[in-house]
Design a protein around this motif. Structure first.
Motif, PDB file in Angstrom:
ATOM      1  N   PHE A 265      50.858  -7.523 -34.980  1.00 52.31           N
ATOM      2  CA  PHE A 265      51.230  -6.572 -36.025  1.00 52.31           C
ATOM      3  C   PHE A 265      50.064  -5.651 -36.365  1.00 52.31           C
ATOM      4  N   GLY A 266      48.864  -6.198 -36.382  1.00 55.56           N
ATOM      5  CA  GLY A 266      47.692  -5.372 -36.637  1.00 55.56           C
ATOM      6  C   GLY A 266      47.527  -4.305 -35.569  1.00 55.56           C
ATOM      7  N   ALA A 267      47.732  -4.683 -34.318  1.00 54.28           N
ATOM      8  CA  ALA A 267      47.612  -3.727 -33.215  1.00 54.28           C
ATOM      9  C   ALA A 267      48.673  -2.640 -33.314  1.00 54.28           C
ATOM     10  N   LEU A 268      49.869  -3.020 -33.681  1.00 51.57           N
ATOM     11  CA  LEU A 268      50.971  -2.063 -33.732  1.00 51.57           C
ATOM     12  C   LEU A 268      51.020  -1.263 -35.035  1.00 51.57           C
ATOM     13  N   SER A 269      50.187  -1.623 -36.002  1.00 52.32           N
ATOM     14  CA  SER A 269      50.238  -0.947 -37.294  1.00 52.32           C
ATOM     15  C   SER A 269      49.468   0.372 -37.316  1.00 52.32           C
ATOM     16  N   GLN A 270      48.827   0.709 -36.222  1.00 52.67           N
ATOM     17  CA  GLN A 270      48.076   1.968 -36.151  1.00 52.67           C
ATOM     18  C   GLN A 270      48.928   2.972 -35.361  1.00 52.67           C
ATOM     19  N   GLU A 271      49.048   4.196 -35.855  1.00 54.09           N
ATOM     20  CA  GLU A 271      49.988   5.175 -35.306  1.00 54.09           C
ATOM     21  C   GLU A 271      49.781   5.454 -33.821  1.00 54.09           C
ATOM     22  N   THR A 272      48.566   5.675 -33.392  1.00 55.97           N
ATOM     23  CA  THR A 272      48.330   5.984 -31.976  1.00 55.97           C
ATOM     24  C   THR A 272      48.703   4.808 -31.095  1.00 55.97           C
ATOM     25  N   ARG A 273      48.313   3.607 -31.507  1.00 57.50           N
ATOM     26  CA  ARG A 273      48.660   2.423 -30.708  1.00 57.50           C
ATOM     27  C   ARG A 273      50.163   2.221 -30.655  1.00 57.50           C
ATOM     28  N   LEU A 274      50.856   2.481 -31.753  1.00 61.88           N
ATOM     29  CA  LEU A 274      52.310   2.352 -31.749  1.00 61.88           C
ATOM     30  C   LEU A 274      52.930   3.376 -30.796  1.00 61.88           C
TER      31      LEU A 274
ATOM     32  N   ALA B 188      42.576  -1.554 -25.377  1.00 57.33           N
ATOM     33  CA  ALA B 188      41.888  -2.843 -25.494  1.00 57.33           C
ATOM     34  C   ALA B 188      42.447  -3.653 -26.659  1.00 57.33           C
ATOM     35  N   VAL B 189      42.725  -2.993 -27.780  1.00 61.37           N
ATOM     36  CA  VAL B 189      43.289  -3.682 -28.950  1.00 61.37           C
ATOM     37  C   VAL B 189      44.692  -4.195 -28.620  1.00 61.37           C
ATOM     38  N   LEU B 190      45.518  -3.366 -27.994  1.00 57.45           N
ATOM     39  CA  LEU B 190      46.871  -3.780 -27.626  1.00 57.45           C
ATOM     40  C   LEU B 190      46.850  -4.928 -26.619  1.00 57.45           C
ATOM     41  N   THR B 191      45.913  -4.886 -25.689  1.00 58.28           N
ATOM     42  CA  THR B 191      45.794  -5.948 -24.688  1.00 58.28           C
ATOM     43  C   THR B 191      45.354  -7.254 -25.354  1.00 58.28           C
ATOM     44  N   ALA B 192      44.361  -7.184 -26.226  1.00 58.83           N
ATOM     45  CA  ALA B 192      43.874  -8.382 -26.915  1.00 58.83           C
ATOM     46  C   ALA B 192      44.957  -9.005 -27.790  1.00 58.83           C
ATOM     47  N   ALA B 193      45.868  -8.188 -28.281  1.00 52.29           N
ATOM     48  CA  ALA B 193      46.965  -8.672 -29.130  1.00 52.29           C
ATOM     49  C   ALA B 193      48.141  -9.204 -28.315  1.00 52.29           C
ATOM     50  N   GLY B 194      48.083  -9.097 -26.989  1.00 52.55           N
ATOM     51  CA  GLY B 194      49.159  -9.603 -26.152  1.00 52.55           C
ATOM     52  C   GLY B 194      50.365  -8.686 -26.054  1.00 52.55           C
ATOM     53  N   MET B 195      50.207  -7.426 -26.415  1.00 49.01           N
ATOM     54  CA  MET B 195      51.319  -6.480 -26.367  1.00 49.01           C
ATOM     55  C   MET B 195      51.331  -5.656 -25.085  1.00 49.01           C
ATOM     56  N   VAL B 196      50.186  -5.557 -24.417  1.00 48.48           N
ATOM     57  CA  VAL B 196      50.041  -4.739 -23.221  1.00 48.48           C
ATOM     58  C   VAL B 196      49.226  -5.526 -22.202  1.00 48.48           C
ATOM     59  N   SER B 197      49.541  -5.330 -20.936  1.00 49.87           N
ATOM     60  CA  SER B 197      48.738  -5.925 -19.871  1.00 49.87           C
ATOM     61  C   SER B 197      48.325  -4.815 -18.911  1.00 49.87           C
ATOM     62  N   SER B 198      47.355  -5.124 -18.070  1.00 52.99           N
ATOM     63  CA  SER B 198      46.866  -4.113 -17.133  1.00 52.99           C
ATOM     64  C   SER B 198      46.645  -4.738 -15.763  1.00 52.99           C
ATOM     65  N   GLN B 199      46.681  -3.861 -14.761  1.00 50.46           N
ATOM     66  CA  GLN B 199      46.350  -4.277 -13.404  1.00 50.46           C
ATOM     67  C   GLN B 199      45.746  -3.090 -12.676  1.00 50.46           C
ATOM     68  N   ARG B 200      44.802  -3.386 -11.828  1.00 49.94           N
ATOM     69  CA  ARG B 200      44.132  -2.335 -11.075  1.00 49.94           C
ATOM     70  C   ARG B 200      45.000  -1.934  -9.893  1.00 49.94           C
ATOM     71  N   ASP B 201      45.090  -0.629  -9.659  1.00 52.45           N
ATOM     72  CA  ASP B 201      45.801  -0.067  -8.518  1.00 52.45           C
ATOM     73  C   ASP B 201      44.880   0.984  -7.912  1.00 52.45           C
ATOM     74  N   GLY B 202      44.066   0.561  -6.954  1.00 45.99           N
ATOM     75  CA  GLY B 202      43.080   1.469  -6.389  1.00 45.99           C
ATOM     76  C   GLY B 202      42.038   1.811  -7.436  1.00 45.99           C
ATOM     77  N   ARG B 203      41.894   3.095  -7.721  1.00 45.49           N
ATOM     78  CA  ARG B 203      40.930   3.534  -8.719  1.00 45.49           C
ATOM     79  C   ARG B 203      41.527   3.608 -10.121  1.00 45.49           C
ATOM     80  N   SER B 204      42.825   3.397 -10.228  1.00 44.67           N
ATOM     81  CA  SER B 204      43.500   3.497 -11.522  1.00 44.67           C
ATOM     82  C   SER B 204      43.746   2.124 -12.123  1.00 44.67           C
ATOM     83  N   ILE B 205      43.860   2.103 -13.420  1.00 41.93           N
ATOM     84  CA  ILE B 205      44.319   0.906 -14.120  1.00 41.93           C
ATOM     85  C   ILE B 205      45.692   1.239 -14.682  1.00 41.93           C
ATOM     86  N   ILE B 206      46.666   0.438 -14.312  1.00 43.42           N
ATOM     87  CA  ILE B 206      48.049   0.642 -14.740  1.00 43.42           C
ATOM     88  C   ILE B 206      48.326  -0.293 -15.915  1.00 43.42           C
TER      89      ILE B 206
END
Length: 121
Positions: free
Chosen positions: A8-17, A52-70
């Motif tokens: 909820f803390g991660a999602l309570s900020q407008e840009t992150r939402l 980083a905040v969304l990832t730490a909160a368990g709302m977003v995950s990431s994976q590397r795809d070549g030079r990009s992070i998806i």
């Protein structure tokens, strides 16, 4: 409780939402950080912090795809948050809420209202 508070803390900020909602619309395919920054007009370093905040909160995950992070939504984290919200549902009878959760998680949820779509912009 701690995990839900972080979410909820991660999602309570407008840009992150906005980032989260964009990734929800994108689905499992996700998007590169640069594309998110461009679409939402967010500086890359600022976006990095929000992701980083969304990832730490368990709302977003990431994976590397070549030079990009998806980045994509973390369905396990979202399901956990929804389960937490619904665990005390209906006076201790969570099975009564099951149809609501099934609809939301199946992708058959109704389209957001016009007002909700306007609030995204």
């Amino acid at each position: 409780m701690i995990t839900a508070t972080k979410a909820f803390g991660a999602l309570s900020q407008e840009t992150r939402l906005k980032v989260f909602r964009l990734l929800v619309r994108r689905g499992a395919e996700g998007m590169a950080a640069g594309e998110i920054a461009r679409l939402l007009d967010i500086p890359h370093n600022t976006l990095s912090t929000h992701l980083a905040v969304l990832t730490a909160a368990g709302m977003v995950s990431s994976q590397r795809d070549g030079r990009s992070i998806i980045y994509s939504i973390d369905l396990t984290g979202i399901r956990g948050l929804l389960a937490f919200l619904m665990e005390d549902c209906c006076q201790g009878r969570p099975e009564l809420c099951a149809p609501v959760l099934d609809t939301l998680l199946s992708g058959d949820a109704p389209e957001p209202s016009h007002e909700t779509r306007l609030a995204d912009h």
